[in-house]
Design an enzyme around this catalytic site. Structure first.
Site, short mmCIF file in Angstrom:
data_model
loop_
_atom_site.label_atom_id
_atom_site.label_comp_id
_atom_site.label_asym_id
_atom_site.label_seq_id
_atom_site.Cartn_x
_atom_site.Cartn_y
_atom_site.Cartn_z
N GLY A 65 0.83 -1.21 0.00
CA GLY A 65 0.00 0.00 0.00
C GLY A 65 0.86 1.25 0.00
N SER A 83 1.00 3.86 -3.22
CA SER A 83 0.37 4.95 -3.97
C SER A 83 -0.99 5.35 -3.42
CB SER A 83 0.18 4.55 -5.44
OG SER A 83 1.42 4.37 -6.06
N GLU A 104 12.90 -4.83 -4.52
CA GLU A 104 11.83 -4.66 -5.51
C GLU A 104 12.37 -4.35 -6.90
OE1 GLU A 104 8.78 -1.99 -4.18
OE2 GLU A 104 7.79 -2.03 -6.13
#
Lengths: 383, 336
Positions: A130, A132, A248
């Site tokens: 969570g 953006s 990521e």
């Protein structure tokens, strides 16, 4: 400059994982057409993730006491590479395996580890990130959604958007403001684990331009969370999020997103026997770039394996990798359409158009091209 | 201390640092310009030759250092980083191939020719010997090559057939050539030179961007410029990786390894040179500024031994013969 990125070879013991994961990946791949497989790490199947979990391929890097295999970053590289190479559906465990589990292991309490990690390793829990919000895209420090302390824990209000897996997620690790105001920027942010089935959570899937609904907008309306929803330290959310980004951004998912299309095109060329010099040069160009990108991704993996956090180098590999992924459908489209007399099957056409249409997302998700290039420029000493 | 000396051990850093020091001391911008303007080569060459590095790839039992390609790759890259005015890497390769064939090794720098007659051969203007592969044979030519007419360039061509005029030169058949070995080695060397010069240009350009002030602040603070410089860094790192990759396996490199390295670096070369010039502005175009020593080399090295499209075609041809998926193909055809 960037001298600390150097060639690294996958250790033999990790390479040894390849046959077993390949068998599973191919089993999943043969059942699906190329346009489905070209969903790459957006392809969602809880069954397949649980199958992988049952064979020990999810949470590979986690300690055995939590159900992991205590293997290193190279082992994960091999497993991920085999899955992505054929387009096996990995979305249901992808985010949990890549970054939520390492985050929980690193910053979580013992109770959080014991609860979440074994379930992640079994491929049972779908996590989403969570970050953006409607007003916070690249400017992540401007998040407005708030978690306020209550007698029993936390009360959550706000909204997240463009949340991958949001539509079928079990938990979200959300970056939220726990003190101060938007003007405090990076200060006062914390990460909380949000049960997406909690009362007050509304999930609305968002259909994308390909017709898929892999992401969602998620509303929090007085959502009551227990005390132990907080992960890590209150106020340290920004630092924790930054550490996640090296995981990521450096992986092979940033170079292999269009590889199913590449292989479908090459199969077509082999079938029709076309070998004009422009086509040969294009095949060679893609092959050379893929080989070097793989070496660069492995070089980042080596740094992760040493416990480092190569944020700048990961940005460099991601930008180069996603540029490659995005050029593939453009050039392959031109190549195929420059021979209109050649028949191509519906499957190849669907695959080409799916990748063509979704490709802009490759340089948005996980940090936009412009943001990454700013990080690289700072790494070069430009201010 | 000579490279061949036992007490140097086999740790690469022990070779690289003295080599870098040597190049820094010898290949000053003044020395490079002097060679490019027709000055004497011999004094510089004597210093390189007596260092022992020229026999880096010659096996130990033949008096060399017996280093691997992977050991030598950083040295080649250092030559690019210092805009080498001499064919040091080429001579290392030539001496290794001549030694392997059991042939006598001539003194002096040796150039490598990989294209057709009449094509530019890097450094051929300042050598007495050129090694080439022709019809399956390794041939050492002793001839004077003709100036190609590009200011500052050390490339040259041979237009006259050997022996056509009295005393023009001679060609000696050394032995059967390992097919493609010379070309793969030469392309791999060229890739490393590009990677080294690309690294130097990236450093020079970043430093300049932090110094040059326009609109009241260093131009390096402009986002538009930062974005271009980030791409330059990506090209630089990819070039270095590609060059290292090609040298990480067998000697000579396979077609896939050589093609990957020369394709990636040649593609990057023109872009790196363009960004270096764009950021430096007009000063970068001037002869007296050192940028041109590196950007001119990048372009010539891109054209030498086959450009990106040449190697892409060969690699594409080989790739299309394989039924493997692309990930498997690169994994199996490259050393890593």
């Amino acid at each position: 400059m960037f001298d600390n990125l150097s060639l690294a070879q996958v250790p033999a013991e990790d390479e040894a994982l390849r046959p077993a994961i390949r068998a599973l990946a191919e089993q999943a791949a043969t059942a699906a057409s190329a346009d489905i497989r070209s969903r790459s790490w957006s392809g969602f199947s809880r069954e397949f993730s649980q199958l992988l979990g049952s064979r020990g391929f999810v949470g590979l890097t986690l300690p055995k006491q939590y159900g992991g295999a205590e293997k290193g970053a190279f082992a994960r590289f091999v497993v991920v590479e085999e899955l992505l190479a054929v387009g096996a559906p990995v979305a249901a465990h992808w985010i949990a395996d890549r970054q939520s589990a390492p985050l929980i292991l690193h910053y979580g309490t013992e109770a959080q580890r014991e609860y979440f990690l074994p379930r992640i390793c079994r491929g049972e829990l779908v996590f989403c990130i969570g970050m953006s919000e409607p007003g916070s895209g690249s400017d992540l420090a401007s998040v407005r959604s708030r978690a306020e302390r209550t007698d029993k824990g936390w009360r959550l209000n706000g909204q997240k958007i463009w949340t991958t897996n949001g539509a079928h997620g079990d938990y979200m690790i959300a970056l939220l403001r726990t003190s101060g105001t938007v003007d405090d920027r990076q200060k006062g942010l914390s990460q909380l684990i949000v049960d997406l089935k909690a009362p007050g959570v509304t999930v609305r899937p968002i259909t994308d331009l390909t017709g898929d609904a892999h992401f969602a907008e998620i509303f929090f309306d007085d959502v009551e969370l227990p005390e132990d929803a907080l992960i890590g330290e209150e106020g340290q959310g920004w630092q924790q999020v930054t550490a996640e980004l090296a995981f990521e951004r450096s992986g092979s998912e940033r170079i292999y997103s269009s590889v199913v299309l590449l292989d479908a095109w090459i199969k077509h060329l082999q079938m029709v026997g076309r070998d004009d010099s422009a086509t040969l040069a294009l095949v060679g160009d893609f092959t050379a770039r893929l080989g070097v990108l793989r070496a660069m991704s492995l070089a980042c993996t080596a740094r992760l394996a040493r416990g480092e956090s190569p944020v700048v180098e990961a940005s460099l590999v991601k930008d180069l990798g996603t540029s490659f992924e995005q050029e593939l459908p453009v050039a392959i489209g031109d190549n195929l359409a420059s021979y209109p007399e050649e028949a191509i099957g519906a499957e190849l056409y669907q695959t080409l158009l799916y990748v063509t249409h979704i490709a802009p997302s490759f340089s948005l998700r996980g940090g936009t091209r412009e943001i990454l290039r700013g990080i690289i420029a700072r790494g070069m000493g430009l201010r | 201390m000579r490279v061949g000396d036992k007490d140097m051990g086999n740790d690469m850093n022990e070779f690289l640092e003295p080599f870098q020091r040597l190049l820094e001391q010898l290949f000053t911008p003044e020395a490079i310009r002097a060679v490019e303007q027709g000055g004497p080569v011999d004094p510089l060459w004597q210093d390189i030759s007596s260092s022992g590095f020229l026999d880096a790839l010659v096996p130990e039992q033949q008096g060399g250092a017996g280093l691997t390609l992977a050991d030598v790759q950083p040295l080649w890259q250092a030559l690019g980083y210092h805009a080498s005015p001499l064919p040091v890497g080429e001579t290392m390769i030539a001496r290794a191939l001549l030694a392997a064939a059991g042939a006598a090794i001539p003194d002096g720098p040796i150039a490598l020719a990989t294209g057709a007659r009449g094509r530019a051969v890097p450094y051929a203007l300042i050598v007495q010997h050129v090694l080439m592969e022709l019809d399956g044979q390794l041939i050492l030519e002793s001839a004077t090559y003709d100036d190609i007419g590009v200011p500052g360039s050390l490339a040259a061509v041979r237009l006259q057939p050997i022996g056509a005029q009295a005393g023009y030169g001679s060609a000696e058949v050394i032995g059967t050539a390992d097919q493609g070995a010379l070309h793969h080695l030469s392309a791999t060397l060229r890739a490393s030179l590009i990677a080294g010069a690309g690294q130097r240009l990236t450093e020079m350009t970043a430093a300049y961007a932090n110094e040059r002030v326009q609109f009241g602040k260093p131009i390096g603070r402009q986002q538009a410029l930062q974005q271009n410089m980030a791409v330059m860094a990506e090209d630089m790192v990819a070039s270095r990786m590609a060059a290292e990759l090609a040298c990480a396996g067998a000697m000579p490199p396979t077609l896939a390894a050589a093609a990957t390295a020369k394709s990636i670096t040649s593609r990057a070369a023109a872009r790196i040179a363009a960004t270096a010039h764009a950021v430096h502005g007009a000063i970068g175009i001037s002869e007296q500024y050192d940028l041109q020593l590196f950007t001119r080399r990048l372009h010539e090295w891109r054209l030498a031994d086959g450009s990106e499209s040449y190697w892409n075609r060969l690699l594409g041809q080989q790739r299309l013969k394989s039924s493997s998926g692309s990930v498997d193909y690169v994994r199996k055809s490259l050393p890593f």
